[in-house]
Design an enzyme around this catalytic site. Structure first.
Site, PDB file in Angstrom:
ATOM      1  N   CYS A   1       0.869  -1.172   0.000  1.00 55.77           N
ATOM      2  CA  CYS A   1       0.000   0.000   0.000  1.00 55.77           C
ATOM      3  C   CYS A   1       0.916   1.235   0.000  1.00 55.77           C
ATOM      4  O   CYS A   1       2.032   1.175  -0.505  1.00 55.77           O
ATOM      5  CB  CYS A   1      -0.956  -0.012   1.188  1.00 55.77           C
ATOM      6  N   ARG A   2       0.462   2.309   0.585  1.00 56.82           N
ATOM      7  CA  ARG A   2       1.265   3.532   0.618  1.00 56.82           C
ATOM      8  C   ARG A   2       2.418   3.411   1.602  1.00 56.82           C
ATOM      9  O   ARG A   2       3.566   3.676   1.267  1.00 56.82           O
ATOM     10  CB  ARG A   2       0.367   4.719   0.981  1.00 56.82           C
TER      11      ARG A   2
END
Length: 105
Positions: free
Chosen positions: A62-63
């Site tokens: 993800c981020r």
């Protein structure tokens, strides 16, 4: 929870290792910048679990690593997956380490 670093991911990509990369960010985030993984947003990870391999390593990113950790936990505890790895630091770590020009937020 098992994790892979961005260096380990880069080595896997460069060596042509057989693995699956899943990006659990929202589509607008994925469109901004991605590592060419499959986009399955966290909210649908259990519903779309049939898209996730069981016969090879799967790296979930993800981020920053928080949502991907949540995805790994859900898949391991609710569906019994044992081949999952969280990408430590997410796409932010990748950009910092290998691609400082990558658009991140």
């Amino acid at each position: 929870m098992k994790e892979k670093t961005v260096l380990e991911l880069k080595q896997m990509i460069e060596s042509g290792e057989d693995f699956q990369l899943i990006d659990v960010r929202e589509p607008f985030e994925y469109e901004m910048s991605n590592l060419n993984g499959e986009n399955i947003p966290l909210v649908g990870i259990l519903v779309e679990s049939d898209r996730i391999a069981t016969d090879k390593p799967v790296i979930i990113q993800c981020r920053s690593g928080a949502r991907s950790a949540a995805a790994v936990n859900q898949l391991e505890h609710q569906l019994g997956y044992g081949n999952l790895y969280n990408l430590k630091g997410g796409i932010l770590a990748w950009a910092a380490e290998f691609d400082p020009g990558m658009q991140v937020y």
